[in-house]
Motif scaffolding. Sequence first.
Motif, PDB file in Angstrom:
ATOM      1  N   VAL A  34       0.812  -1.324   0.036  1.00  0.00           N
ATOM      2  CA  VAL A  34       0.077   0.127   0.081  1.00  0.00           C
ATOM      3  C   VAL A  34       0.859   1.383  -0.099  1.00  0.00           C
ATOM      4  CG1 VAL A  34      -1.851   1.245   1.140  1.00  0.00           C
ATOM      5  CG2 VAL A  34      -1.724  -1.128   1.461  1.00  0.00           C
ATOM      6  N   GLU A  35       1.175   1.757  -1.164  1.00  0.00           N
ATOM      7  CA  GLU A  35       1.964   2.895  -1.498  1.00  0.00           C
ATOM      8  C   GLU A  35       1.578   3.770  -2.695  1.00  0.00           C
ATOM      9  OE1 GLU A  35       6.699   4.201  -1.009  1.00  0.00           O
ATOM     10  OE2 GLU A  35       5.988   2.217  -0.574  1.00  0.00           O
ATOM     11  N   SER A  36       0.773   4.820  -2.340  1.00  0.00           N
ATOM     12  CA  SER A  36       0.317   5.397  -3.769  1.00  0.00           C
ATOM     13  C   SER A  36      -0.338   4.482  -4.647  1.00  0.00           C
ATOM     14  CB  SER A  36       1.622   6.232  -4.477  1.00  0.00           C
ATOM     15  OG  SER A  36       2.102   6.978  -3.593  1.00  0.00           O
ATOM     16  N   GLY A  37      -1.125   3.586  -4.099  1.00  0.00           N
ATOM     17  CA  GLY A  37      -1.747   2.483  -4.721  1.00  0.00           C
ATOM     18  C   GLY A  37      -1.863   1.065  -3.879  1.00  0.00           C
ATOM     19  N   ILE A  38      -2.326   0.286  -4.580  1.00  0.00           N
ATOM     20  CA  ILE A  38      -2.387  -1.058  -3.818  1.00  0.00           C
ATOM     21  C   ILE A  38      -1.892  -1.998  -4.955  1.00  0.00           C
ATOM     22  CG2 ILE A  38      -3.658  -2.680  -2.350  1.00  0.00           C
ATOM     23  CD1 ILE A  38      -5.172  -0.511  -1.453  1.00  0.00           C
ATOM     24  N   GLY A  39      -1.084  -3.017  -4.300  1.00  0.00           N
ATOM     25  CA  GLY A  39      -0.655  -4.256  -5.388  1.00  0.00           C
ATOM     26  C   GLY A  39      -0.252  -5.412  -4.632  1.00  0.00           C
ATOM     27  N   ALA A  40      -0.296  -6.635  -5.369  1.00  0.00           N
ATOM     28  CA  ALA A  40       0.143  -7.826  -4.821  1.00  0.00           C
ATOM     29  C   ALA A  40       1.313  -8.488  -5.385  1.00  0.00           C
ATOM     30  CB  ALA A  40      -1.039  -8.709  -4.507  1.00  0.00           C
ATOM     31  N   GLY A  41       2.292  -8.878  -4.649  1.00  0.00           N
ATOM     32  CA  GLY A  41       3.235  -9.643  -5.334  1.00  0.00           C
ATOM     33  C   GLY A  41       3.183 -11.052  -5.220  1.00  0.00           C
ATOM     34  N   LEU A  42       2.934 -11.958  -6.239  1.00  0.00           N
ATOM     35  CA  LEU A  42       2.755 -13.460  -5.599  1.00  0.00           C
ATOM     36  C   LEU A  42       3.766 -14.136  -5.842  1.00  0.00           C
ATOM     37  CD1 LEU A  42      -0.757 -13.392  -7.905  1.00  0.00           C
ATOM     38  CD2 LEU A  42      -0.428 -13.028  -5.436  1.00  0.00           C
ATOM     39  N   TRP A  43       3.962 -15.083  -4.990  1.00  0.00           N
ATOM     40  CA  TRP A  43       5.175 -16.154  -5.161  1.00  0.00           C
ATOM     41  C   TRP A  43       4.428 -17.487  -5.068  1.00  0.00           C
ATOM     42  CZ3 TRP A  43      10.264 -14.956  -6.009  1.00  0.00           C
ATOM     43  CH2 TRP A  43      11.141 -16.110  -5.675  1.00  0.00           C
ATOM     44  N   LEU A  44       4.290 -18.269  -5.884  1.00  0.00           N
ATOM     45  CA  LEU A  44       3.592 -19.509  -5.796  1.00  0.00           C
ATOM     46  C   LEU A  44       4.433 -20.653  -6.205  1.00  0.00           C
ATOM     47  CD1 LEU A  44       0.491 -18.050  -7.798  1.00  0.00           C
ATOM     48  CD2 LEU A  44       0.757 -18.063  -5.439  1.00  0.00           C
ATOM     49  N   GLY A  45       4.281 -21.629  -5.556  1.00  0.00           N
ATOM     50  CA  GLY A  45       5.287 -23.080  -5.854  1.00  0.00           C
ATOM     51  C   GLY A  45       6.663 -22.669  -6.078  1.00  0.00           C
ATOM     52  N   GLY A  52       8.416 -19.616  -6.689  1.00  0.00           N
ATOM     53  CA  GLY A  52       8.610 -18.733  -7.585  1.00  0.00           C
ATOM     54  C   GLY A  52       7.904 -17.571  -7.741  1.00  0.00           C
ATOM     55  N   ALA A  53       8.413 -16.554  -8.490  1.00  0.00           N
ATOM     56  CA  ALA A  53       7.494 -15.391  -8.718  1.00  0.00           C
ATOM     57  C   ALA A  53       6.359 -15.760  -9.738  1.00  0.00           C
ATOM     58  CB  ALA A  53       8.553 -13.997  -9.240  1.00  0.00           C
ATOM     59  N   TYR A  54       5.230 -15.293  -9.431  1.00  0.00           N
ATOM     60  CA  TYR A  54       4.064 -15.535 -10.440  1.00  0.00           C
ATOM     61  C   TYR A  54       3.744 -14.192 -11.181  1.00  0.00           C
ATOM     62  CZ  TYR A  54      -0.355 -16.691 -12.829  1.00  0.00           C
ATOM     63  OH  TYR A  54      -1.118 -16.797 -13.777  1.00  0.00           O
ATOM     64  N   ARG A  55       4.143 -14.065 -12.607  1.00  0.00           N
ATOM     65  CA  ARG A  55       3.521 -12.873 -13.354  1.00  0.00           C
ATOM     66  C   ARG A  55       2.396 -12.965 -14.086  1.00  0.00           C
ATOM     67  NH1 ARG A  55       9.379 -13.550 -13.173  1.00  0.00           N
ATOM     68  NH2 ARG A  55      10.242 -11.633 -12.058  1.00  0.00           N
ATOM     69  N   GLY A  56       1.929 -14.324 -14.476  1.00  0.00           N
ATOM     70  CA  GLY A  56       0.726 -14.360 -15.350  1.00  0.00           C
ATOM     71  C   GLY A  56       1.028 -14.389 -16.732  1.00  0.00           C
ATOM     72  N   ALA A  57       0.021 -14.612 -17.552  1.00  0.00           N
ATOM     73  CA  ALA A  57       0.181 -14.842 -18.907  1.00  0.00           C
ATOM     74  C   ALA A  57       0.760 -13.614 -19.624  1.00  0.00           C
ATOM     75  CB  ALA A  57      -1.226 -15.225 -19.605  1.00  0.00           C
ATOM     76  N   HIS A  58       0.424 -12.440 -19.156  1.00  0.00           N
ATOM     77  CA  HIS A  58       0.874 -11.147 -19.734  1.00  0.00           C
ATOM     78  C   HIS A  58       1.886 -10.384 -18.804  1.00  0.00           C
ATOM     79  CE1 HIS A  58      -3.195 -12.027 -21.308  1.00  0.00           C
ATOM     80  NE2 HIS A  58      -2.772 -11.693 -22.522  1.00  0.00           N
ATOM     81  N   THR A  59       2.187 -11.394 -18.075  1.00  0.00           N
ATOM     82  CA  THR A  59       3.584 -10.560 -16.932  1.00  0.00           C
ATOM     83  C   THR A  59       3.008  -9.490 -16.160  1.00  0.00           C
ATOM     84  OG1 THR A  59       4.770  -9.139 -18.514  1.00  0.00           O
ATOM     85  CG2 THR A  59       5.343 -11.625 -18.325  1.00  0.00           C
ATOM     86  N   ASN A  60       1.696  -9.448 -16.071  1.00  0.00           N
ATOM     87  CA  ASN A  60       1.168  -8.227 -15.410  1.00  0.00           C
ATOM     88  C   ASN A  60       0.075  -8.661 -14.125  1.00  0.00           C
ATOM     89  OD1 ASN A  60       0.714  -5.334 -15.026  1.00  0.00           O
ATOM     90  ND2 ASN A  60      -1.511  -5.725 -15.818  1.00  0.00           N
ATOM     91  N   ALA A  61       0.598  -9.850 -13.542  1.00  0.00           N
ATOM     92  CA  ALA A  61      -0.081 -10.472 -12.307  1.00  0.00           C
ATOM     93  C   ALA A  61      -0.065  -9.470 -11.193  1.00  0.00           C
ATOM     94  CB  ALA A  61       0.331 -11.666 -12.177  1.00  0.00           C
ATOM     95  N   GLY A  62      -0.803  -9.123 -10.384  1.00  0.00           N
ATOM     96  CA  GLY A  62      -0.536  -8.447  -9.146  1.00  0.00           C
ATOM     97  C   GLY A  62      -1.391  -7.140  -8.937  1.00  0.00           C
TER      98      GLY A  62
END
Length: 357
Positions: free
Chosen positions: A209-220, A222-232
């Motif tokens: 939470v810093e000038s917006g809100i996001g989530a960094g995901l670490w799954l299995g 390793g970093a999870y970025r999603g199909a378009h590398t824009n997860a979070g």
Amino acid sequence: MDTPGAHLEHLRDYNESLVVALARTRAEFDRAGVAEATGLTPQAVSKVLGRLAEHGLVEICGVRRRGVGKPASIYRLVPGSRHAAGVHVTRTTLRTVLTDLAGTVLASRVTPLPPDFTPGQLLDAVRGSVAFDTDLVGVGIGMVGPLDHAAGIVRGAHRLRHWHDVPLRDLAQEALALPVHLDKDVTAGVTAEAWRRGPAFRDGALIMVESGIGAGLWLGGGAYRGAHTNAGEFGHTVMQLDGPRCVCGRDGCLEILHDTAVADGRVADAARVLAVGIVNLLQTTDVNHIVLAGADLLRFPEVYEAATRSAIPRSHWQSVSVTLADLRADVIAAGAAMQVLDAAYGIPSKMGVRSLF
């Protein structure tokens, strides 16, 4: 067409990365221990250790006797032999850290950014804040999203007018004359948590939470970025269908509901809004560790931590840890630097190393 020499060069680089990755996790080690942990032959380990010692990345710190015969040399990592810089770009400031080869933060500084800054102004600030007099492996940038990590392009950073389809990674590499790793701020942050917490941190999320809100995901593991590398883009999940309009164009996003409560002085309500969003994330991903981070959140850490703990359903078989970011305000910048080290020397948990911990 590939040449045999190219394959040998790749194998040599891989083996060196494997040994450095192992060295980051142990106070000291010898040839036999490295061979056992990595699966490399003792002869290959000897060659790798010789090259690493020649380049100053490891050093002999003693000997160990294993029965009769010549004693075995004991090695250790030389953390100060290489450094990485990491920068955390917010909508108002640039935080820069310098880390050593082990990921230890050696220095940290914050530089204000001009209002509605341009790519050129950001690169000028990065040039002025990075310590080029050190032996830098590269520079990592943790940037506001949305962001295409694979292409190194900032696709349309919310609330920043000049940041649509900006090839920041290539621009930064040209400006700095160094390798540059670009990632979303939250993904850099969760990388730092994984480095600090070790193999037990396999499925977790860093909530910033810093000038917006996001989530960094670490799954299995390793970093999870999603199909378009824009997860979070956690802050832009809709929580109220008839809610106020968010900067992303949707109505009732978690971020606008949270920020409206903060603007009205209702911090406890803002924390509860975030906590409900975190519970939704837990129901979707089933992670077992939530890390709370970000300068705005860290102004009221007890309030947010208590609200999150209270909102998470209690279960005898689905336990969830809730902690504050280990590196506090430096977590994004430090994680960006650690990603540079990962790119150069490999990630221990992803390198196929046996009995590493």
